[in-house]
Design an enzyme around this catalytic site. Structure first.
Site, PDB file in Angstrom:
ATOM      1  N   LYS A 100      33.813  24.274  35.057  1.00 17.59           N
ATOM      2  CA  LYS A 100      33.614  23.758  33.727  1.00 17.59           C
ATOM      3  C   LYS A 100      34.256  24.957  32.886  1.00 17.59           C
ATOM      4  O   LYS A 100      32.715  26.108  32.372  1.00 17.59           O
ATOM      5  CB  LYS A 100      32.716  23.048  34.305  1.00 17.59           C
ATOM      6  CG  LYS A 100      32.617  22.102  32.488  1.00 17.59           C
ATOM      7  CD  LYS A 100      33.672  20.909  33.504  1.00 17.59           C
ATOM      8  CE  LYS A 100      33.960  19.665  32.653  1.00 17.59           C
ATOM      9  NZ  LYS A 100      34.421  18.064  33.748  1.00 17.59           N
ATOM     10  N   ASP A 135      39.765  17.693  29.852  1.00 16.82           N
ATOM     11  CA  ASP A 135      38.212  16.790  30.392  1.00 16.82           C
ATOM     12  C   ASP A 135      38.391  16.437  28.214  1.00 16.82           C
ATOM     13  O   ASP A 135      39.561  16.102  28.325  1.00 16.82           O
ATOM     14  CB  ASP A 135      37.141  17.682  30.527  1.00 16.82           C
ATOM     15  CG  ASP A 135      35.781  16.969  31.083  1.00 16.82           C
ATOM     16  OD1 ASP A 135      35.541  16.219  31.447  1.00 16.82           O
ATOM     17  OD2 ASP A 135      35.332  16.720  29.953  1.00 16.82           O
TER      18      ASP A 135
HETATM   19  P1  NDP Z   1      39.503  11.339  26.251  1.00 22.09           P
HETATM   20  O1  NDP Z   1      38.615  13.311  25.077  1.00 22.09           O
HETATM   21  O2  NDP Z   1      40.456  10.823  26.708  1.00 22.09           O
HETATM   22  O3  NDP Z   1      38.534   9.884  26.490  1.00 22.09           O
HETATM   23  C1  NDP Z   1      37.195  10.444  25.254  1.00 22.09           C
HETATM   24  C2  NDP Z   1      36.350   9.592  24.426  1.00 22.09           C
HETATM   25  O4  NDP Z   1      35.148   8.994  24.764  1.00 22.09           O
HETATM   26  C3  NDP Z   1      36.994   9.286  23.284  1.00 22.09           C
HETATM   27  O5  NDP Z   1      37.196   8.050  23.089  1.00 22.09           O
HETATM   28  C4  NDP Z   1      35.750   9.660  22.229  1.00 22.09           C
HETATM   29  O6  NDP Z   1      35.612   8.942  21.383  1.00 22.09           O
HETATM   30  C5  NDP Z   1      34.740   9.026  23.352  1.00 22.09           C
HETATM   31  N1  NDP Z   1      33.579  10.208  22.933  1.00 22.09           N
HETATM   32  C6  NDP Z   1      33.847  11.491  23.005  1.00 22.09           C
HETATM   33  N2  NDP Z   1      32.827  12.281  22.620  1.00 22.09           N
HETATM   34  C7  NDP Z   1      31.691  11.190  22.403  1.00 22.09           C
HETATM   35  C8  NDP Z   1      30.525  10.355  21.696  1.00 22.09           C
HETATM   36  N3  NDP Z   1      29.820  12.159  21.919  1.00 22.09           N
HETATM   37  N4  NDP Z   1      30.234   9.635  21.861  1.00 22.09           N
HETATM   38  C9  NDP Z   1      30.721   8.665  21.846  1.00 22.09           C
HETATM   39  N5  NDP Z   1      31.763   8.751  21.850  1.00 22.09           N
HETATM   40  C10 NDP Z   1      32.658   9.731  22.533  1.00 22.09           C
HETATM   41  O7  NDP Z   1      38.593  12.385  27.153  1.00 22.09           O
HETATM   42  P2  NDP Z   1      38.611  11.683  28.894  1.00 22.09           P
HETATM   43  O8  NDP Z   1      38.483  10.537  28.728  1.00 22.09           O
HETATM   44  O9  NDP Z   1      39.122  12.083  29.628  1.00 22.09           O
HETATM   45  O10 NDP Z   1      36.852  12.066  29.407  1.00 22.09           O
HETATM   46  C11 NDP Z   1      35.679  10.063  29.283  1.00 22.09           C
HETATM   47  C12 NDP Z   1      34.771  11.065  30.181  1.00 22.09           C
HETATM   48  O11 NDP Z   1      35.166  11.038  31.227  1.00 22.09           O
HETATM   49  C13 NDP Z   1      34.340  12.370  29.866  1.00 22.09           C
HETATM   50  O12 NDP Z   1      32.449  12.431  30.367  1.00 22.09           O
HETATM   51  C14 NDP Z   1      34.528  13.598  30.846  1.00 22.09           C
HETATM   52  O13 NDP Z   1      33.710  14.260  31.675  1.00 22.09           O
HETATM   53  C15 NDP Z   1      34.895  12.492  32.318  1.00 22.09           C
HETATM   54  N6  NDP Z   1      35.893  12.564  33.170  1.00 22.09           N
HETATM   55  C16 NDP Z   1      36.918  12.810  32.517  1.00 22.09           C
HETATM   56  C17 NDP Z   1      37.894  12.577  34.178  1.00 22.09           C
HETATM   57  C18 NDP Z   1      39.347  13.027  33.414  1.00 22.09           C
HETATM   58  O14 NDP Z   1      40.432  13.639  34.150  1.00 22.09           O
HETATM   59  N7  NDP Z   1      39.778  13.624  32.086  1.00 22.09           N
HETATM   60  C19 NDP Z   1      37.870  13.509  35.107  1.00 22.09           C
HETATM   61  C20 NDP Z   1      36.276  12.902  35.478  1.00 22.09           C
HETATM   62  C21 NDP Z   1      35.261  12.406  34.714  1.00 22.09           C
HETATM   63  P3  NDP Z   1      36.583   9.832  20.389  1.00 22.09           P
HETATM   64  O15 NDP Z   1      38.347   9.321  20.228  1.00 22.09           O
HETATM   65  O16 NDP Z   1      36.049   8.799  18.736  1.00 22.09           O
HETATM   66  O17 NDP Z   1      36.396  11.563  20.252  1.00 22.09           O
HETATM   67  O1  2IT Z   2      35.502  15.817  35.160  1.00 20.93           O
HETATM   68  C1  2IT Z   2      36.203  16.423  35.993  1.00 20.93           C
HETATM   69  O2  2IT Z   2      35.753  15.940  37.403  1.00 20.93           O
HETATM   70  C2  2IT Z   2      37.462  16.275  35.491  1.00 20.93           C
HETATM   71  N1  2IT Z   2      37.539  16.222  34.085  1.00 20.93           N
HETATM   72  C3  2IT Z   2      39.138  16.755  35.758  1.00 20.93           C
HETATM   73  C4  2IT Z   2      38.534  18.272  36.736  1.00 20.93           C
HETATM   74  C5  2IT Z   2      39.971  18.554  37.438  1.00 20.93           C
HETATM   75  O3  2IT Z   2      40.317  19.627  37.565  1.00 20.93           O
HETATM   76  O4  2IT Z   2      40.911  17.773  37.497  1.00 20.93           O
END
Ligand code: NDP
Ligand code: 2IT
Length: 449
Positions: A122, A162
């Site tokens: 990561k 992420d």
């Molecule tokens: P994005 O940046 O696309 O979206 C994040 C969302 O969460 C936004 O709505 C953001 O609000 C909100 N957010 C972020 N930080 C905070 C905080 N400290 N308090 C409240 N709200 C918060 O990220 P993703 O959708 O990609 O990721 C969301 C989660 O999913 C994370 O935990 C990530 O690690 C996990 N994840 C993502 C994957 C992926 O493929 N993208 C895969 C597996 C897990 P704002 O717009 O105000 O910042």
């Molecule tokens: O938390 C996760 O699994 C991710 N942000 C996606 C990682 C990846 O390599 O696609």
């Protein structure tokens, strides 16, 4: 306190998220270590909690006013027993070594669960993309990659997106990496479809989460049809979870960002979701605008860091936390259980505090940990890597079928591992055990390295 946890707390003080992630795994795998002394003899846990390599570097860049800005960049290369390091990059002001170590640790187990040849890693930066222009984001990404490029490679370490890193940032980082290496290789996943990206990678985490929920409900002879769902976040994972819930006949009624949440009693439909996607992905606005546009919705502001913000206090059938770590606390968990929630599926990584998770597990409701139910994203990254190695593309239908199959296999493996070690129906223990055994056996086979 277990010996391992003590070591981790001594060696990595001030990193509570990392301690939390380690503690959960240590508790789950205890019966595995008791039954198979080889894992203790080979000091597997001691080795797993120590990153193979931890890279930290300066990222200096020029903002639009020609002022010099300085951020810190990181890559945690946690474990390469099963394949090259693989995991996302996070740009958020809360990023520091402890957050990335927890994420890289979780990623190692998650990637093992996918069944694909990927180790765990990561990376990220404390850079805050909010309010920055596209050109500022580009210059930041180029400076970040100027250093990261020397540590990654398509057989070494393959980053992805992420929080704060989506298609735009992957594009800028890929462009920079390609220029530095003089090679067009799959060194990042989540690339644009048409220049090396896989169909369905954008959708995969949210869709996979909902497929996993479908699998859990099916065990109880139930389905998502007509289920009222509360979802947090409004980024990549939340948007596509909402999309798949709608697709399967469920009714999503909430979505949030770090400023607050909206509650739409009539449900978020496909048109409203298009509005959210445009708002968040193109205009980069605040979720409050949803309530300004749709009179069926109310908006509630939340204070920064508030984990009892009320979203989880709304009565529903299924809850999908898809924003960030520790966003759902003890009182939220009590409220959810008290309100008769049937299922909690983690889209985010470690969105429940340890106390909240304990309450939920004790209640016996269906509860999937992120390392199992959000694994569809990285699994589809693995599928993108396969296509890049072969130099060809698969159709969306083909990738979606593979994703469904992987999610269903992870679901079954979690149940089987949990039952084998006395944690029947506990998906948290099952995911930790199944992931642990796979990585541990590979580490033993590869010797003390
Ligand atoms: P994005 O940046 O696309 O979206 C994040 C969302 O969460 C936004 O709505 C953001 O609000 C909100 N957010 C972020 N930080 C905070 C905080 N400290 N308090 C409240 N709200 C918060 O990220 P993703 O959708 O990609 O990721 C969301 C989660 O999913 C994370 O935990 C990530 O690690 C996990 N994840 C993502 C994957 C992926 O493929 N993208 C895969 C597996 C897990 P704002 O717009 O105000 O910042
Ligand atoms: O938390 C996760 O699994 C991710 N942000 C996606 C990682 C990846 O390599 O696609």
């Amino acid at each position: 306190m277990s010996e391992i946890l003590e070591i981790v707390k001594n060696q990595s003080p001030g990193e509570p998220e990392f301690h939390q992630a380690v503690e959960e795994v240590v508790e789950s795998v205890k019966p595995v270590l008791d039954k198979h002394p080889k894992y203790r003899n080979h000091k597997i846990l001691e080795r797993m909690v120590e990153p193979e390599r931890l890279i930290s570097f300066r990222v200096a860049w020029l903002d639009d006013n020609q002022e010099i800005q300085v951020n810190r960049g990181y890559r945690v290369q946690m474990n390469s027993a099963l394949g090259p390091y693989k995991g996302g990059i996070r740009f958020h002001p809360s990023v520091y070594g402890g957050v990335l170590k927890f994420l890289a640790f979780e990623q190692t187990f998650k990637n093992a669960l996918t069944g694909l040849p990927m180790g765990g890693g990561k990376g990220g930066s404390d850079f805050n993309p909010k309010g920055r222009s596209d050109t500022e984001v580009m210059r930041f990404c180029q400076s970040f990659m100027a250093e990261l490029a020397r540590h990654i490679g398509n057989r070494t370490d393959i980053p992805a997106g992420d929080i704060g890193v989506g298609g735009r940032e992957i594009g800028f980082m890929f462009g920079a990496q390609k220029k530095i290496s003089n090679q067009f290789a799959g060194v990042l996943t989540g690339k644009g479809v048409g220049w090396g990206g896989s169909m369905m990678r954008t959708e995969a985490t949210g869709y996979g989460l909902v497929y996993f929920a479908q699998n859990m409900l099916a065990v109880k002879k139930n389905s998502l049809k007509d289920k009222v769902c509360i979802v947090s976040g409004s980024g990549n994972v939340a948007q596509h979870a909402v999309e798949k819930i709608i697709d399967l006949g469920g009714k999503p009624i909430t979505i949030s960002d770090s400023s607050g949440f909206i509650h739409d009693e009539q449900g978020i439909d496909a048109d409203k979701l298009s509005f959210i996607k445009d708002l968040k992905n193109n205009r980069r606005g605040r979720i409050k605008e949803y309530a300004d546009k749709y009179s069926s919705a109310s908006y509630t502001e939340t204070k920064n860091g508030d984990t009892e913000n009320g979203l989880w206090h709304i009565k529903a059938d299924c809850a999908f936390p898809c924003a960030t770590q520790n966003e759902l606390g003890k009182k939220d968990a009590e409220k959810l259980v008290g309100n008769g929630i049937k299922l909690i599926g983690e889209g985010a990584n470690m969105p429940l505090t340890a106390e909240a998770a304990e309450i939920v597990i004790k209640s016996g409701i269906l509860y999937s940990p992120g390392k199992a139910s959000n694994a569809g994203g990285v699994a589809t990254s693995g599928i993108e890597m396969m296509q890049n190695y072969m130099g060809s593309y698969w159709s969306a239908k083909e990738v979606d079928e593979r994703l469904k199959k992987i999610m269903s296999e992870i679901h079954q493996n979690c149940l089987d591992a949990a039952e084998a070690y006395g944690f029947k129906d506990n998906y948290v223990a099952g995911a930790n055990i199944a992931g642990f055994i796979k990585v541990a056996d590979a580490m033993i086979a590869q010797g003390v390295v």
